[in-house]
Write a protein that holds these residues in place. Structure first.
Motif, mmCIF file in Angstrom:
data_model
loop_
_atom_site.group_PDB
_atom_site.id
_atom_site.type_symbol
_atom_site.label_atom_id
_atom_site.label_comp_id
_atom_site.label_asym_id
_atom_site.label_seq_id
_atom_site.Cartn_x
_atom_site.Cartn_y
_atom_site.Cartn_z
ATOM 1 N N VAL A 125 40.526 43.664 35.892
ATOM 2 C CA VAL A 125 41.672 42.765 36.504
ATOM 3 C C VAL A 125 43.332 43.626 36.891
ATOM 4 N N SER A 225 47.239 39.980 32.393
ATOM 5 C CA SER A 225 45.795 39.332 31.289
ATOM 6 C C SER A 225 47.047 39.519 29.965
ATOM 7 N N ASP A 226 46.559 38.768 29.040
ATOM 8 C CA ASP A 226 47.220 38.326 27.893
ATOM 9 C C ASP A 226 47.284 39.775 27.188
ATOM 10 N N GLN A 227 46.322 40.744 27.221
ATOM 11 C CA GLN A 227 46.075 41.558 26.183
ATOM 12 C C GLN A 227 46.812 42.888 27.184
ATOM 13 N N LEU A 229 46.272 47.128 28.068
ATOM 14 C CA LEU A 229 45.386 47.625 29.517
ATOM 15 C C LEU A 229 45.774 49.317 28.737
ATOM 16 N N PRO A 239 50.471 43.510 29.286
ATOM 17 C CA PRO A 239 50.609 42.536 29.460
ATOM 18 C C PRO A 239 51.592 41.507 30.333
ATOM 19 N N THR A 241 52.091 38.984 29.747
ATOM 20 C CA THR A 241 52.305 37.157 29.069
ATOM 21 C C THR A 241 53.939 38.145 28.395
ATOM 22 N N THR A 249 45.159 33.161 33.103
ATOM 23 C CA THR A 249 44.808 34.671 34.178
ATOM 24 C C THR A 249 43.124 34.412 33.492
ATOM 25 N N PRO A 251 39.208 36.210 34.152
ATOM 26 C CA PRO A 251 38.522 38.487 33.955
ATOM 27 C C PRO A 251 38.006 37.732 35.881
#
Length: 344
Positions: A125, A225-227, A229, A239, A241, A249, A251
């Motif tokens: 990512v 990402s939507d999570q 890291l 994230p 987002t 997004t 991978p």
């Protein structure tokens, strides 16, 4: 036609290939294998390739020589592999989305994802980072500045088609701003250049920035990402987002690829080694957990299926930005349908 071949690849062609390889003999190479990394040393492709190559070398009983051959966003080294004899002794490594979309970008002609036997190891990512002494304390501040004075803010990447290049283009699309991209021979050099103050921002992959972030030389503002890291030793990276909730997004998968046309026994042997040695590798898993990648190895049709979301996203995004030299329909991707699907 090429686009027909691509469209059918998830179906009958996979069954035919599997049937043919089932009867292939075990391959026993008698000389070193040349593994071309079409990017500079220290970048994401180079890193994971140098972890994987010794595993393959031990299983095959010959040396697997990693050769860095950067240039033209990876196209020069990739072309070298396509031009080499299809005898199984010349491989390449890359993000699969690059190999799949070089034709769209115009860097290579008449090539697509189905010109390769695919062996994936990790997913990566991108992370938006700035020098430690940057004026920007969070991504929201950077986004505001990019909207106000984006053309004066320099972004270090490994090139237009690199992970960092496509990341900043995606962020620009979602955020509505211009930017000034400075390119380097790999993601590692781009991250180092940012840490040293040559550029104001980098959007290269987490694995290329982790040590600089841990060492306090780069300040990570957001992960694409939507999570969040989580990296050992640093605060979780939020994230993107949080600021751009509608951003696309996917991978970004990396691995090793053999050109179509190599002998069946080469493919059958590497399939076996990948399943038995790579997909159970503690070394690759440790690398992923240490540097912020996702351990997710696969090969064959499964690998192709995992790769297609980012391939489609990058191909169609290049059309939306006006950067595509060739329409993705030439490699079997209907961006109009994809756009309609995302809008529903």
């Amino acid at each position: 036609m090429r686009h027909s071949r691509l469209a059918l690849a998830l179906g009958a062609s996979g069954l035919v290939l599997a049937s043919g390889l089932a009867h292939a003999q075990e391959w026993q190479p008698d000389r070193p294998i040349n593994l071309i990394v079409p990017w500079g040393a220290g970048g994401s492709t180079d890193q994971i390739t140098r972890v994987t190559a010794p595993i393959l070398a031990e299983a095959l009983g010959v040396e697997v020589v990693v050769v860095n051959q950067p240039g033209a966003s990876g196209a020069i080294g990739t072309q070298e592999v396509l031009n080499a004899p299809r005898d199984g002794y010349t491989w390449t490594a890359n993000a699969i989305a690059n190999n799949a979309t070089y034709s769209v970008s115009g860097l290579l002609e008449d090539t697509d994802i189905d010109d390769w036997h695919i062996y994936l190891s990790v997913a990566n990512v991108p992370v938006v980072s700035v020098p430690a002494d940057s004026e920007f304390e969070d991504f929201g501040q950077l986004l505001e500045a990019l909207r106000d004075r984006g053309a004066s803010i320099s972004i270090a990447t490994a090139g237009i088609t690199s992970s960092g290049g496509t990341a900043i283009a995606t962020i620009s699309d979602a955020g509505g701003f211009d930017y000034n991209m400075i390119t380097y021979d790999g993601g590692g050099p781009a991250a180092i250049a940012t840490a040293s103050g040559e550029a104001m921002v980098t959007t290269q992959l987490a694995v290329e920035q982790t040590e600089l972030i841990r060492g306090g030389r780069l300040k990570a503002l957001a992960v694409l990402s939507d999570q969040e890291l989580v990296l050992e030793g640093v605060d979780p990276i939020p994230p993107i987002t949080n600021w751009l909730p509608e951003i696309d997004t996917a991978p970004d998968y990396f691995g090793i690829f053999l050109p179509r046309g190599v002998p069946d026994e080469v493919v059958a042997t590497l399939d076996r080694i990948w399943e038995e040695e790579v997909m159970t590798s503690d070394a690759i898993r440790e690398y992923a957990e240490t540097y912020g990648a996702v351990f997710d190895p696969s090969f064959g049709e499964e690998a192709r299926s995992r790769a297609m979301p980012v391939v489609i996203m990058e191909a169609c995004s290049s059309v939306e930005r006006g950067e595509a030299v060739n329409d993705p329909s030439t490699i079997g991707i209907d961006c109009e349908t994809m756009t309609e699907t995302r809008a529903q």
